[in-house]
Design an enzyme around this catalytic site. Structure first.
Site, short mmCIF file in Angstrom:
data_model
loop_
_atom_site.label_atom_id
_atom_site.label_comp_id
_atom_site.label_asym_id
_atom_site.label_seq_id
_atom_site.Cartn_x
_atom_site.Cartn_y
_atom_site.Cartn_z
N GLY A 58 0.66 -1.26 -0.45
CA GLY A 58 -0.01 -0.23 -0.13
C GLY A 58 0.97 1.47 -0.01
O GLY A 58 0.38 2.50 -0.52
N GLU A 59 1.90 1.14 0.04
CA GLU A 59 3.17 2.06 0.44
C GLU A 59 3.50 3.19 -0.79
O GLU A 59 3.95 1.83 -1.96
CB GLU A 59 3.95 2.34 0.93
#
Length: 1719
Positions: free
Chosen positions: A653-654
């Site tokens: 998700g980063e």
């Protein structure tokens, strides 16, 4: 004969067809069926003309008829079947049944030959169902079954399928329940017929009749109309028994599978690739027609079973029934299947591709009957086909069984009970249990099925967690718990059965602690329930291999570590990778880590993979680069490439992580496709856009979706400022929007569950199971279409892998791994259930589980697990808190006893828990009987307390009173913890009546366990193996120790049992008995030294009983076990502080020895050790008691002592020597010395009978001849030297005893032994004896002794030694010296080299300061030289004379030093002494004490001086006497030594007498002390006289020596010394003047009385000297006259006390000097 009997003619076919045709004619409607009637009549007419006598036609369908005739006569039957009229069809069907049953029909019926009359008839029979009559349905079923059953007809292909389909139709649409049941039964029977023939590949087979009741096990019970089952069973049995005929074996000829026509439409639900595989597999080999038909039927049944498996058709009851029936038929096939399903690749492939697919698809349905059938089919596969279906079972087991089992909160009761019942069956087959563990739990790529079974059963047994919501009722929950416990018990029981079978424990003992390399028996598995042999036993070569347990253990360990690493990875990827690299599960290079991440997406969390790949650490970055570089995107479309790339992980998700991954992807894509974009930046931006588009398009949270134009606009100018083609971007947009980019494992379940659903279903989430036993709950999962496709892919992927190899193991070591997995859950399940439940069935199961678990863990040597189970059972006995016992606790007690008897060989340390329970049982039984406790006899309290304790309260009075006053009973009622040594010790408080009543009731419960059961455990110890009996004894010793050491309630139960055990096992081999006794010995010693005297006495008595029994056994020579057995007596005797115990031991030993004296062998050593210790005891009665026995043994039983072991003789000697040291009674000591002489006599006589030596060794005795030669043999002493030495050494030491009679007796006995038996000794041994035994006796004599003559005049300040224990008296010294000389003379030839030692001893007497010993020494030396005489060599004479000379000389320094002490002493006058004495009371004691001390010293000096003078004269006398006696033997050198010795003594005498001051001081002291003066003058006179005489004698008798040594001048010098001494005494001043030329006139004063006395004493010596001078020859006289003339002149002028002096002088002057002057 009637008409009906003649219908159809004489032929066999006619007899069958005739009546049926006649009946058709009668039942037919003439108008409607006119054609049929005419055909029937024509056929009848034809049959009348036919017979069976013609030649057989092989192409004819009927036996005995031609082809044309057969078709002609069968045509009416065909017409009747097609008439659609029941009355006509019914007899036709009956006729068809009879034709097939009678075996008159021949041939093959196949759909490919549709013109065949038989095919048409069968086809018509199948169609007749449309009539709708019940009777017709039954007739149809009968006909079809008869056709299929007929051994002469082979119904094949489509025709067979049509038959099956017709029966299906009757079942689905039957007019009543009975017909439907019949149809089902016929179908099942047809399946049995078809597949039994396929199994044997023959028509000639025995076919089992189907059981109708079994077919109704799962479904259709509602169809039963009273007697339907009975009717249907008879129906099928009748048809099966009616079939006749000889099988046509030609019908089973091989046929290529490719010729088999199959409609293409039937492959509709099987992918084309599977169909190709089937064809290819069949083409590889030729199959028979029979087997081909079986394959077709099986495949179509499988397809039929999954034809209606879609969710929307669930409500179609008929279709559902068809599905269920097909599954039931598949179950029948698999239940009755044989080896063909394992050995035939085609059938095995059919199972994998069709049956497994059917099970997979049907798993999505929730119909209970389908689930039950699935489980049943799966059970058959597991039982018979598991070796070929490893991968499939690995998937179905979690899907069908485990997902239901692990659902604890909201399960379906029926579904879970089905699973539990199935697991119970699985648990009953030990080989299945083992195979499951070996092939799945030990396989890295397979689920942990065994572990999940056990853990699932544990969770079920424990029930829903407290506080959770469940749909189960209380009854259902209890049922589940009970069934799950039963399953666990079945599993551990099967493990034990398999282990017993492999090890054959019943036939041979299993060695302790066998390892993984234990050689097991050949692989044998039990029969399955239906009698069929499991697949792995008949054909182990099919996809299986016999595996080594060690290798499997390694694989299991590898799997555990791998899954631990995976678990760590799924929590924190970097730590997981570090762990995997450290444990070498993954290589340490980035490439290997990347390959691991790519390969294991099924077990790794895809999100965590993405997170790790996006990390910025160096190593993770390199792994990501390697991961991306491993993809080949060549010629791939960009959207396809990114979809392919993201199929193995989920993007993190980063944004930064995504950026790093996409950047590398773009680089790799451009490298694989160099012409795709201008630069990698373009691919990077586009990739990022695609990811955003995918999220936008398929995320429901995004409301405003991105349009195609938006997508194109967002990507403008990304190709180095240029736009990518809009068509390209549009196509990419459409592709992403229509087909979401997602991982392979993604499904329709929510994202949080997607990662777990498949893995959970397949059992691949077993990581947590291995690390901890906790599992998350899950709801039942069905198989969706996506899952089904994925699993099918897994089937194909695994089929070619090496992991699909099926492992069979026969090494029981694999059970270790299994126990490690299951023991914890089982212990928890059994313990919790047993604790919480009071249901007898449930608790019985738990106790059985404990028993089986103990059996397995004990035999496998798994100590921790075994002890855990045994301890749990022991705790559940509740014997430590008897007031709370219930029936289940009594059952646990029974289990403890059973464990002890059945598994005693393997319990080892666990015996302690069992024996503790037995001890507590006995204690409770005693309390229940009201008997007195052991404590009342063993207590340390006073007598009154003992009497109170002994009063116990029996149960009758207990019930009446309701209270208890007995402390022991009260303690038991209060109870305690299991581990407490004494129950109820620490608890306090009153006991209520309710507790009493409970206790009484529980004691009644314990009546179920009698003394027989209790004692049986101990009696059974005889059957324990060698390791087990030692462990048993160790444990019993521990328990007994805890009983005896109890502070409040000591007991002897286990101690008594120890004695019994030892008695029971006394006949074991010595090696085992020795190990047992090592334990028992330490125990008896420990308890025997107890502070509780009663306990110690009891133990010693027990030990005595054992010893008495043991001594009844014969012991062979050279064994040492009796000694080991009696060793506890010795140790306790040594260490015990109790005189009572020591006395008891002596009495015990005495009793044993005297009563079993003939049996005592090596035990003598311990016996003598005990008596030796007793001899030194402080208690007189113990010493006397021991010596009394010792005396009897030596007197009466001496031969027994050394009967088998001669070394016991030494022990006997040591013991007797110890008794000689006894300080209580001299008589005992003297008797002991006498016994030592007796022992020596026995030893000399060869009394040590056990010594194995040749005959001449015993008779070789040395004899001393007259000439002294020794002709002895040393053989005897070589054998017996070790026995003589202790005896002689002991006597030698006794010679220094403080008691005179002991000293004297020991000296006499010692030397008598040596004299009497010394001829047996060899020369080396004599030398050894002389140095170690004889010479040490005289150490006290040889040393310097300062002993005065009178004790009352001793000086305590100066004496160096006094009379003590080591000082001999004169008598003993004399005896010893004489004995020594006698011994030396007797064995001179042997002892001749020892002359220096003998001389050292004898001159030691001379060196003594006492005249007595010196006299003894002089006498001994005289005797020695006198006896030997000429035997002595010159050197030996020299040694003798030098020794005497040294003895004389060495005394002088010490004596002179003693005289020097007089210089500091002032001797007072008599008047002073008296005055001092008178005033002592006025002036204190200081001066008086000093004077007294001085006078004592003077007295001592005087005493020593007198002794010294006497000794010196003795030495002078003895040496002169020796010369005189042996002068002819002496050399000049030796005579010179004599001369020197005599001269030195004379000089010493003159020196001593010249000390005038000393003489006066001594004279004064002697007058004060009233002592006689030392004879100093006498000493000088005698010394010089002897010296003078000796020199004269030498000159006269040995002139050569005299001339050589100039003795004459020495003689003259001596005479001068004598004259001078005399003149000195007269105080003549002229004595020293040699010149008289100027004489001085002096007054001559008269001499005093003292001088006159001295002169008188010296006169004789002076006269002798003058006569010697006068005796010189004239020349000699003339020569020496100048030296002594002045002395003669001085003599003339002196006063003499005797006129003899003048006469001699006158004669001298007249005869010698006068003539000399005149000349």
């Amino acid at each position: 004969m009637s008409a009906s009997q003649t219908l159809g003619g004489p032929s066999r076919c006619g007899r069958v067809l005739g009546p049926s045709l006649d009946k058709i004619i009668k039942n037919a409607a003439w108008r409607k069926h006119s054609n049929l009637v005419s055909s029937c009549k024509s056929a009848l007419d034809k049959l009348e003309t036919l017979s069976d006598a013609g030649l057989p036609d092989p192409t004819s369908p009927l036996l005995g008829l031609s082809s044309s005739d057969a078709e002609f006569v069968l045509n009416p039957i065909l017409l009747a079947l097609d008439s659609n009229y029941a009355k006509v069809a019914d007899p036709a069907l009956e006729c068809v049944s009879k034709l097939f049953s009678a075996g008159v029909v021949r041939g093959e019926i196949d759909g490919n030959n549709s013109d065949s009359i038989l095919y048409k008839i069968v086809e018509s029979v199948c169609k007749v169902d449309g009539i709708g009559e019940e009777s017709v349905e039954l007739a149809l079923l009968r006909a079809l079954l008869a056709a299929v059953r007929c051994p002469c007809v082979l119904i094949r292909g489509d025709c067979l399928l049509q038959v099956v389909r017709s029966c299906f139709n009757v079942y689905l649409g039957g007019l009543n329940g009975t017909n439907q049941i019949c149809a089902k039964s016929v179908l099942a029977q047809i399946m049995l017929i078809v597949f039994t023939r396929a199994e044997e590949d023959s028509m000639d087979v025995t076919i089992r009749t189907v059981s109708v009741s079994e077919l109704l096990e799962f479904t259709d019970k509602n169809l039963n109309e009273g007697s339907s089952i009975y009717f249907c069973q008879n129906f099928v049995s009748e048809v099966m028994s009616a079939s006749e005929g000889v099988p046509d074996l030609a019908l089973s000829q091989p046929v290529a599978v490719l010729q088999n026509g199959e409609s293409k439409g039937e492959e509709e639900e099987i992918v084309e690739e599977e169909a190709k595989n089937v064809v290819e597999l069949g083409a590889a080999g030729v199959s028979s027609k029979i087997r081909e038909d079986g394959f077709v039927v099986f495949k179509n049944l499988c397809k039929l079973s999954m034809k209606f498996s879609s969710q929307e058709n669930l409500d179609d009851h008929i279709l559902l029934r068809g599905k269920i029936l097909s599954l039931e038929l598949l179950k029948v096939i698999m239940d009755n299947g044989g080896s063909i399903w394992r050995s035939n690749e085609r059938f095995l492939y059919a199972v994998k591709q069709f049956l497994c697919l059917s099970l997979l698809k049907n798993s999505a349905l929730s119909v209970m009957s389908i689930f039950e059938l699935q489980c049943s089919v799966f059970m058959s596969l597991l039982t018979k086909n598991r070796s070929g279906l490893k991968a499939e079972i690995g998937i179905f087991f979690p899907m069908l069984i485990l997902r239901v089992l692990e659902n604890v909160l909201q399960p379906s009761f029926v579904q879970k009970m089905t699973v539990l019942n199935m697991l119970e069956k699985i648990a009953g087959d030990s080989q299945i249990i083992i195979d499951i563990f070996v092939n799945y739990d030990c396989d890295v790529d397979s689920p942990n099925i065994f572990e999940r079974i056990v853990n699932g059963l544990l969770k079920t047994a424990q029930g829903p967690p407290p506080g959770s919501t469940t749909t189960l009722s209380a009854v259902q929950d209890i049922t589940f718990r009970h069934e799950s416990v039963k399953c666990l018990v079945g599993i551990i029981k099967s493990m034990g059965d398999w282990m017993d079978q492999q090890l054959k424990i019943g036939d041979s003992d299993l060695p302790k602690g066998f390892e993984s390399d234990t050689s097991a028996e050949s692989h044998l598995a039990p029969l399955a329930e239906d009698g069929a042999v499991p697949d792995c036993d008949l054909h182990p070569e099919i996809n299986s291999e016999l595996s080594d347990a060690a290798a499997l253990e390694q694989r299991r360990a590898y799997k555990i570590e791998l899954q631990k690493g995976v678990q760590l990875f799924n929590k924190k990827p970097s730590k997981g990778i570090e762990f995997l690299i450290r444990t070498q599960k993954v290589g340490n290079s980035p490439e290997e880590v990347a390959a691991f991440l790519k390969k294991n997406t099924s077990i790794l969390n895809e999100t965590m993979i993405g997170d790790y790949l996006g990390e910025r650490e160096e190593f993770a970055l390199r792994v990501m680069h390697s991961y991306v570089d491993s993809f080949n995107f060549k010629s791939m479309d960009f959207g396809e490439a990114i979809r392919f790339f993201l199929s193995g992980f989920r993007l993190p998700g980063e944004a930064q992580k995504i950026d790093r991954i996409m950047e590398k992807f773009a680089e790799r894509y451009c490298k694989c496709n160099p012409n795709s974009f201008t630069s990698a930046d373009t691919a990077y931006v586009l990739a990022y856009s695609v990811i955003m588009l995918n999220t936008d398009a398929h995320n429901n949270m995004v409301k405003d979706k991105m349009t195609k134009s938006d997508f194109i606009r967002n990507n403008r100018g990304i190709d180095d400022g240029k736009d990518l083609p809009e068509e390209y971007l549009g196509a990419l947009y459409d592709q992403i929007v229509k087909n979401e980019i997602k991982m392979n494992a993604d499904s329709s379940v929510p994202q949080s569950k997607q990662a777990n659903s498949l893995n959970k279903l397949l059992g691949l989430d077993g990581i947590l199971n291995l690390v901890s036993w906790k599992q998350t709950e899950e709801k039942p999962l069905g198989a969706t279409g996506l899952l089904i496709r994925h699993i099918q892919e897994q089937f194909k992927a695994k089929s070619g892998k090496s992991e699909s190899v099926y492992h069979a193991v026969s090494d029981v070591a694999i059970l270790r791994c299994m126990v490690e997995v299951c023991w914890g859950p089982m212990l928890a399940a059994f313990s919790v259930t047993l604790d919480q439940s009071d249901d007898r069935l449930t608790t019985t199961q738990c106790i059985l589980g404990f028993r089986y678990a103990v059996h397995v863990t004990a035999v496998m040597g798994m100590q921790t697990q075994r002890d855990a189970f045994v301890t749990s059972v022991a705790k559940f006995t509740f014997l430590h808190c008897a007031a709370d016992m219930k029936q289940k606790n009594v059952d646990a007690v029974k289990a403890i006893i059973s464990i002890a008897i059945e598994d005693g060989n393997h319990l080892q340390e666990a015996w302690e828990h069992i024996l503790t329970c037995l001890s507590r049982i006995e204690h409770l039984q005693l309390l229940g009987e009201g008997a007195a406790t052991d404590a009342s006899f063993l207590s340390l309290s006073n007598t009154e307390t003992d009497e109170k304790m002994a009063k116990s309260v029996g149960l009758p009075s207990l019930m009446k009173k309701g209270t208890l006053q007995n402390p022991a009973v009260m303690a038991v009622v209060r109870g305690g913890s299991y581990d407490s040594t004494t129950v109820g010790v620490n608890s306090s408080g009153l006991v209520t009546s309710e507790q009493i009543n409970h206790f009484i009731a529980n004691l009644n419960l314990l009546d179920q366990i009698g003394n027989f059961e209790l004692n049986h455990v101990f009696a059974h110890s005889q059957r324990l193996n060698s390791e087990a009996i030692v462990a048993f004894v160790k444990a019993l010793c521990k328990v007994s120790m805890s009983e005896l050491q109890s502070p409040t309630d000591p007991r002897v139960f286990s101690l008594i049992k120890l004695v019994e055990i030892a008695h029971y096992n006394m006949n074991r081999i010595r090696l085992v008995w020795s190990r047992m006794w090592n334990v028992l010995s330490d125990f008896f010693v420990s308890v025997g030294l107890s502070e509780n005297l009663s306990v110690s006495i009891f133990v010693m008595d027990s030990l005595r009983q054992l010893a008495m029994k043991f001594l009844e056994r014969e012991e062979l020579a050279n064994y040492n076990f009796q000694n080991e057995f009696l060793r506890p007596f010795v140790i306790i005797m040594q260490k015990s502080n109790s005189s009572e115990i020591r006395e008891l031991i002596v009495r015990c030993i005495s009793q044993m020895v005297l009563s079993r004296v003939t049996n005592v062998k090596s035990g003598w050593k311990s016996v003598f050790m005990v008596f030796t210790i007793a001899a030194a005891d402080e208690r007189k009665n113990i010493v006397f008691l021991a010596f009394e026995t010792m005396e009897k043994v030596v007197r009466e039983y001496f031969p027994h002592i050394t009967e088998t072991d001669a070394t016991t003789f030494t022990d006997c000697v040591r013991c007797l020597i110890k008794f000689t040291n006894s300080r209580f009674n001299n008589d005992a000591s003297l008797n002991a010395i006498a016994f030592l002489r007796f022992c020596a006599l026995k030893l000399a006589e060869g009394g040590l009978v056990c010594t194995d030596k040749s005959s001449d060794n015993g008779s070789s005795v040395s004899v001393i001849n007259n000439n002294g030669s020794d002709v002895q043999s040393s053989a005897y002493i070589d054998d017996h030297g070790s026995y003589w030495l202790p005896l002689l050494t002991g006597l030698s030491k006794l010679t220094s005893d403080s008691r005179l009679d002991i000293r004297k007796s020991s000296v006499e006995v010692l030397f008598n032994i040596l004299k009497d038996h010394g001829h047996l000794f060899s020369r080396p041994f004599w030398i050894n004896i002389f140095s170690s035994v004889v010479l040490p006796i005289f150490n006290g004599v040889c040393g310097e002794r300062d002993m005065p003559i009178n004790d009352e005049q001793d000086s305590p300040t100066l004496r160096s030694s006094h009379l003590d224990g080591n000082t001999w008296d004169i008598e003993t010294s004399s005896v010893a010296a004489q004995c020594l000389v006698d011994l030396y003379l007797r064995f001179y030839s042997v002892l001749r080299p020892q002359l220096p030692d003998v001389l050292s001893v004898l001159t030691g007497y001379l060196r003594s300061s006492i005249q007595g010993p010196a006299s003894i020494g002089v006498a001994a030396i005289s005797r020695l030289t006198g006896e030997l005489g000429s035997k002595l060599s010159e050197e030996e004479w020299r040694e003798i004379f030098i020794a005497i000379k040294e003895a004389a000389v060495t005394m002088l320094p010490g004596f002179m030093k003693l005289l020097g002490t007089m210089d500091d002493i002032e001797v007072p006058d008599n008047s002073q002494s008296r005055t001092s004495t008178d005033t002592s009371s006025d002036h204190g004691f200081t001066n008086d004490d000093l004077e007294d001390a001085n006078m004592h010293t003077v007295a001592y000096v005087v005493s020593r001086m007198k002794s010294h003078i006497a000794i010196q004269l003795l030495i002078m006398q003895v040496i002169i006497d020796m010369y005189k006696a042996n002068q002819q033997l002496l050399s000049a050198a030796n005579i010179s030594i004599i001369v020197e010795t005599v001269s030195s003594i004379a000089s010493h005498a003159q020196q001593l007498n010249s000390e005038t001051t000393l003489r006066k001081k001594i004279q004064k002291a002697c007058s004060i002390l009233e002592l006689s003066d030392p004879p100093l003058v006498h000493f000088e006179n005698v010394a010089y006289q002897k010296y003078l005489d000796f020199l004269q004698d030498l000159i006269q008798n040995n002139p050569s020596f005299a001339e050589k040594t100039n003795l004459e001048s020495q003689l003259v010098a001596v005479c001068e010394e004598i004259l001078q001494i005399y003149l000195n005494c007269t105080d003549n001043q002229y004595a020293m003047q040699k010149s008289i030329e100027k004489p001085t006139l002096r007054w001559v004063l008269p001499l005093g009385s003292a001088k006159r006395e001295e002169l008188a004493a010296r006169t004789s010596l002076l006269v002798s000297a003058l006569r010697v001078l006068s005796g010189l020859e004239k020349d000699s006289f003339r020569k020496y006259i100048p030296s002594f003339f002045h002395l003669l002149v001085a003599l003339i002028r002196c006063e003499h006390s005797s006129g003899e002096v003048q006469r001699v002088l006158s004669n001298l002057f007249e005869s010698y000097i006068g003539p000399m002057i005149i000349q």
